[in-house]
Write a protein that holds these residues in place. Structure first.
Motif, PDB file in Angstrom:
ATOM      1  N   PRO A  81     -14.540  25.886  -0.512  1.00  0.00           N
ATOM      2  CA  PRO A  81     -15.011  25.175  -1.704  1.00  0.00           C
ATOM      3  C   PRO A  81     -16.311  25.745  -2.255  1.00  0.00           C
ATOM      4  O   PRO A  81     -16.585  25.630  -3.450  1.00  0.00           O
ATOM      5  N   THR A  82     -17.098  26.373  -1.399  1.00  0.00           N
ATOM      6  CA  THR A  82     -18.393  26.920  -1.827  1.00  0.00           C
ATOM      7  C   THR A  82     -18.309  28.379  -2.267  1.00  0.00           C
ATOM      8  O   THR A  82     -19.325  28.955  -2.668  1.00  0.00           O
ATOM      9  N   SER A  83     -17.120  28.997  -2.219  1.00  0.00           N
ATOM     10  CA  SER A  83     -16.987  30.406  -2.600  1.00  0.00           C
ATOM     11  C   SER A  83     -17.287  30.598  -4.083  1.00  0.00           C
ATOM     12  O   SER A  83     -16.724  29.911  -4.934  1.00  0.00           O
ATOM     13  N   SER A  84     -18.168  31.550  -4.371  1.00  0.00           N
ATOM     14  CA  SER A  84     -18.508  31.857  -5.764  1.00  0.00           C
ATOM     15  C   SER A  84     -17.382  32.658  -6.411  1.00  0.00           C
ATOM     16  O   SER A  84     -16.519  33.209  -5.727  1.00  0.00           O
ATOM     17  N   ARG A  85     -17.418  32.759  -7.727  1.00  0.00           N
ATOM     18  CA  ARG A  85     -16.413  33.547  -8.441  1.00  0.00           C
ATOM     19  C   ARG A  85     -16.468  35.008  -8.006  1.00  0.00           C
ATOM     20  O   ARG A  85     -15.425  35.660  -7.873  1.00  0.00           O
ATOM     21  N   VAL A 102      -9.629  26.952   2.317  1.00  0.00           N
ATOM     22  CA  VAL A 102     -10.116  25.880   3.183  1.00  0.00           C
ATOM     23  C   VAL A 102     -10.504  24.711   2.281  1.00  0.00           C
ATOM     24  O   VAL A 102     -11.466  24.789   1.528  1.00  0.00           O
ATOM     25  N   SER A 103      -9.752  23.633   2.352  1.00  0.00           N
ATOM     26  CA  SER A 103      -9.835  22.588   1.327  1.00  0.00           C
ATOM     27  C   SER A 103     -11.017  21.647   1.465  1.00  0.00           C
ATOM     28  O   SER A 103     -11.278  20.858   0.554  1.00  0.00           O
ATOM     29  N   ILE A 104     -11.710  21.676   2.585  1.00  0.00           N
ATOM     30  CA  ILE A 104     -12.850  20.775   2.774  1.00  0.00           C
ATOM     31  C   ILE A 104     -14.032  21.536   3.344  1.00  0.00           C
ATOM     32  O   ILE A 104     -13.867  22.599   3.940  1.00  0.00           O
ATOM     33  N   LYS A 105     -15.207  20.985   3.161  1.00  0.00           N
ATOM     34  CA  LYS A 105     -16.402  21.531   3.805  1.00  0.00           C
ATOM     35  C   LYS A 105     -16.499  20.898   5.188  1.00  0.00           C
ATOM     36  O   LYS A 105     -16.386  19.693   5.332  1.00  0.00           O
ATOM     37  N   ALA A 120      -9.058  21.829  -8.859  1.00  0.00           N
ATOM     38  CA  ALA A 120     -10.001  22.585  -9.692  1.00  0.00           C
ATOM     39  C   ALA A 120     -10.291  23.953  -9.093  1.00  0.00           C
ATOM     40  O   ALA A 120     -10.333  24.965  -9.813  1.00  0.00           O
ATOM     41  N   LYS A 121     -10.458  24.005  -7.765  1.00  0.00           N
ATOM     42  CA  LYS A 121     -10.769  25.290  -7.131  1.00  0.00           C
ATOM     43  C   LYS A 121      -9.558  26.221  -7.156  1.00  0.00           C
ATOM     44  O   LYS A 121      -9.705  27.438  -7.364  1.00  0.00           O
ATOM     45  N   LEU A 122      -8.373  25.679  -6.977  1.00  0.00           N
ATOM     46  CA  LEU A 122      -7.183  26.528  -7.026  1.00  0.00           C
ATOM     47  C   LEU A 122      -7.012  27.147  -8.412  1.00  0.00           C
ATOM     48  O   LEU A 122      -6.612  28.305  -8.534  1.00  0.00           O
ATOM     49  N   ALA A 123      -7.324  26.368  -9.442  1.00  0.00           N
ATOM     50  CA  ALA A 123      -7.252  26.918 -10.810  1.00  0.00           C
ATOM     51  C   ALA A 123      -8.228  28.077 -10.968  1.00  0.00           C
ATOM     52  O   ALA A 123      -7.896  29.103 -11.580  1.00  0.00           O
TER      53      ALA A 123
END
Length: 200
Positions: A81-85, A102-105, A120-123
């Protein structure tokens, strides 16, 4: 269980099933001890299709990826979730097979799955790569599996099964039927989940 034990298990599985993909997931140290070239050769001979080394960042993975390439073994990487673009782009450029999101922190099997955050992250990830995306961590039951199945290309379940094995350690004969029941329940829920065409 050693890495060589695991490869022997893959060979045994391949004697019965030559179509189901097999991905090894673990830490880099046993691979480094064996040596990248020796590992890649042994994994290919056993019938491994992909390898996810959870502690190998793409910045340090070039030699390992090069060792896997002649055997068509896919190097698989994690995104969080914290991965930058920028990091999504770097990992997508090196990854093959699929990407594990990894879907959760936090640690596996913990915390609460926020489906809206995952969507949102998958998009965001899909705007960078065409690779399939498997989602894992926090998927504890059929309901969560169905929610993720509506968003992802694969649903990855580990801790929920390991926890059941641990809880039933004194009743070994019942473990396989119990796990089969859990997996069947998840599979049926996933199959019934709506498919969101706009993210496929």
């Amino acid at each position: 269980v050693s890495l060589r034990n695991v490869l022997a298990m893959v060979r045994e599985f391949r004697a019965q099933n030559n179509t189901t993909p097999v991905v090894l997931m673990g830490y880099l140290n046993p691979v480094e001890v064996m040596g990248y070239a020796a590992f890649a050769r042994a994994a290919a001979q056993a019938g491994v299709d992909g390898v996810l080394t959870v502690d190998l960042p793409p910045e340090e993975a070039a030699d390992f990826v090069a060792a896997l390439r002649p055997y068509n073994i896919a190097p698989i990487f994690l995104l969080a979730p914290t991965s930058s673009r920028q990091r999504i782009a770097a990992i997508s450029a090196m990854a093959q097979g699929f990407i594990y999101y990894v879907s959760i922190k936090g640690v596996t099997g913990a915390s609460h799955l926020d489906v809206a955050e995952v969507a949102a992250k998958l998009a965001e990830i899909r705007s960078v790569t065409a690779l399939p995306i498997g989602v894992g961590f926090g998927i504890k039951d059929a309901g969560a599996a169905a929610q993720v199945a509506a968003l992802a290309d694969a649903v990855i379940v580990g801790s929920a099964l390991v926890q059941r094995i641990e809880a039933m350690a004194q009743n070994i004969a019942a473990i396989v039927p119990e796990l089969a029941g859990i997996i069947k329940e998840m599979r049926l829920a996933m199959d019934a989940a709506p498919v969101r065409d706009e993210i496929r």
